[in-house]
Design an enzyme around this catalytic site. Structure first.
Site, PDB file in Angstrom:
ATOM      1  N   ARG A 260       0.833  -1.494  -0.064  1.00 44.21           N
ATOM      2  CA  ARG A 260      -0.096   0.247   0.446  1.00 44.21           C
ATOM      3  C   ARG A 260       0.575   1.862  -0.249  1.00 44.21           C
ATOM      4  O   ARG A 260       1.738   1.242   0.792  1.00 44.21           O
ATOM      5  CB  ARG A 260      -1.106   0.032   1.358  1.00 44.21           C
ATOM      6  CG  ARG A 260      -0.426  -0.496   2.460  1.00 44.21           C
ATOM      7  CD  ARG A 260      -1.413   0.285   3.479  1.00 44.21           C
ATOM      8  NE  ARG A 260      -0.663   0.352   5.618  1.00 44.21           N
ATOM      9  CZ  ARG A 260      -0.014   0.629   5.889  1.00 44.21           C
ATOM     10  NH1 ARG A 260       0.242   1.924   4.662  1.00 44.21           N
ATOM     11  NH2 ARG A 260       0.764   0.748   6.684  1.00 44.21           N
ATOM     12  N   HIS A 264      -2.074   3.902   5.979  1.00 48.15           N
ATOM     13  CA  HIS A 264      -3.319   2.570   6.524  1.00 48.15           C
ATOM     14  C   HIS A 264      -4.525   3.231   6.403  1.00 48.15           C
ATOM     15  O   HIS A 264      -5.165   2.899   6.117  1.00 48.15           O
ATOM     16  CB  HIS A 264      -2.644   1.838   8.072  1.00 48.15           C
ATOM     17  CG  HIS A 264      -3.975   1.526   7.751  1.00 48.15           C
ATOM     18  ND1 HIS A 264      -4.219   0.032   7.882  1.00 48.15           N
ATOM     19  CD2 HIS A 264      -4.639   1.636   9.250  1.00 48.15           C
ATOM     20  CE1 HIS A 264      -4.974  -0.044   8.680  1.00 48.15           C
ATOM     21  NE2 HIS A 264      -5.503   0.561   9.551  1.00 48.15           N
ATOM     22  N   TYR A 273       6.610   4.792  10.426  1.00 44.46           N
ATOM     23  CA  TYR A 273       7.412   3.595  10.139  1.00 44.46           C
ATOM     24  C   TYR A 273       7.948   2.980   9.508  1.00 44.46           C
ATOM     25  O   TYR A 273       8.170   1.864   9.512  1.00 44.46           O
ATOM     26  CB  TYR A 273       6.332   3.069  11.349  1.00 44.46           C
ATOM     27  CG  TYR A 273       4.759   2.536  10.027  1.00 44.46           C
ATOM     28  CD1 TYR A 273       4.797   2.101   9.229  1.00 44.46           C
ATOM     29  CD2 TYR A 273       4.069   3.536  11.142  1.00 44.46           C
ATOM     30  CE1 TYR A 273       3.769   1.724   8.132  1.00 44.46           C
ATOM     31  CE2 TYR A 273       2.735   2.897  10.036  1.00 44.46           C
ATOM     32  CZ  TYR A 273       2.784   2.560   8.862  1.00 44.46           C
ATOM     33  OH  TYR A 273       2.131   2.375   7.886  1.00 44.46           O
TER      34      TYR A 273
END
Length: 365
Positions: A260, A264, A273
């Site tokens: 992706r 998110h 991250y």
């Protein structure tokens, strides 16, 4: 027994038909190449789907949606999943499958009703053979296995396909669904979109398995790995998986390696991250560009075809903007409908409280 185990094993490397640049991979393939017309349909659907995804993200920033989980970069899996199914087959999506639902012909405004906060599910699951988008991880896999088993008992020949992310494979429901489906030979396909992260948790922090596809073997489920950014390979593998289930072979697990590119959801900051270089590497494996290059080289796609798809995508986005900019006509009392077959005393009390508040507001206006 050894022969049985070998039948279940996935390929040593993810199945791929295309290089990162869109050239055909040389050598014999384990699966037949999909029909060119199907690949043209996939290209058009991915172009429209990506534009829809971008428009939905923009609507979130404008306050028209409460949240939106983007599937930018995962279009091959989204479109491949629904194109592998027949109209009568069932689809069990997660919250990230909005592009898949649009590709299946569901009204985009109805698709976004859940994310807008207007209704639990904006479309009729029975009409579209599509379960409500599922936010809890892996719970829909149990539903898919059960429904597929029911279709087998009725002899309809229909199959179910359930999508999950890599994080869902660590949930108990996922394993219960695999075990049930295998024992009762339910005609269900489990598509794991391994996009490398369960929100901010990288894959190596949630599993030590050499591949998520291996999680099916312990339950007796035939499994396969595929390059999830290769639309040709995704369509080929899913077609084989669906046919395996439909013909009585039982469940099939497909792990699609994808990524992706966006966060998110709009509430997430992916830069905290994962490194930018990682996302850039995956951008070079863009599924739309790869398929477009492949089809052009074989004379199955022209400049006019590409322009037509782009124009269709813009018109689609414009219609969506116009409709989403209109305030919805809500019926607050409908909140209590379909909660229980026979309303409970507590539900009746809550309904009465809301009705009293609405009547008080109306008296003041």
């Amino acid at each position: 027994m050894a022969g049985r185990v070998e039948e279940l094993l996935p390929s040593a490397e993810p199945v791929r038909f295309l290089t990162d640049g869109g050239a055909a991979v040389r050598g014999r393939q384990r699966y037949p190449v999909p029909d060119p017309e199907l690949l043209r349909r996939a290209h058009r659907a991915m172009v429209v789907g990506r534009r829809f995804d971008a428009q939905a993200t923009a609507l979130t920033k404008q306050g028209r949606l409460a949240v939106y989980p983007s599937s930018h970069g995962q279009e091959a899996c989204q479109v491949g999943a629904v194109l592998a199914l027949e109209d009568g087959d069932w689809f069990f999506p997660t919250y990230r499958e909005s592009v898949a639902l649009v590709s299946r012909g569901i009204d985009p405004v109805e698709v976004l009703s859940l994310l807008r906060g207007d209704a639990h599910c904006g479309y009729d699951p029975g009409v579209h053979r599509t379960a409500p988008q599922c936010t809890p991880l892996a719970t829909q896999t149990v539903h898919a296995a059960g429904l597929a088993y029911a279709e087998r008992r009725k002899g309809t020949g229909r199959v179910a396909l359930a999508c999950v992310g890599d994080g869902a494979t660590s949930e108990g429901d996922f394993h219960e669904a695999l075990n049930f489906a295998a024992v009762f030979k339910a005609p269900v396909v489990f598509l794991v979109q391994n996009n490398q992260y369960a929100i901010s948790v990288p894959l190596d922090r949630q599993t030590a398995a050499p591949s998520l596809a291996y999680k099916g073997i312990g339950y007796g489920v035939r499994s396969e790995r595929v390059d999830g950014n290769d639309p040709v390979a995704v369509l080929a593998v899913l077609a084989a998986a669906v046919e395996h289930a439909r013909s009585g072979g039982g469940p099939f697990l497909v792990e699609a390696h994808t990524y992706r590119l966006e966060a998110h959801t709009n509430a997430d900051d992916a830069s905290r991250y994962r490194p930018d270089a990682e996302a850039e590497e995956w951008r070079r494996r863009d599924p739309i560009a790869r398929l477009e290059t492949y089809l052009r080289r074989r004379g199955h796609l022209t400049d006019a075809d590409v322009a037509a798809s782009a124009a269709e995508a813009e018109e689609f986005a414009e219609r969506l903007r116009t409709r989403m900019n209109a305030d919805p006509d809500l019926a607050p009392m409908g909140l209590f409908d379909h909660v229980h077959g026979t309303p409970t005393p507590q539900l009746d009390e809550q309904r009465a409280q809301l009705r009293a508040e609405i009547e008080a507001e109306e008296a003041l206006s």
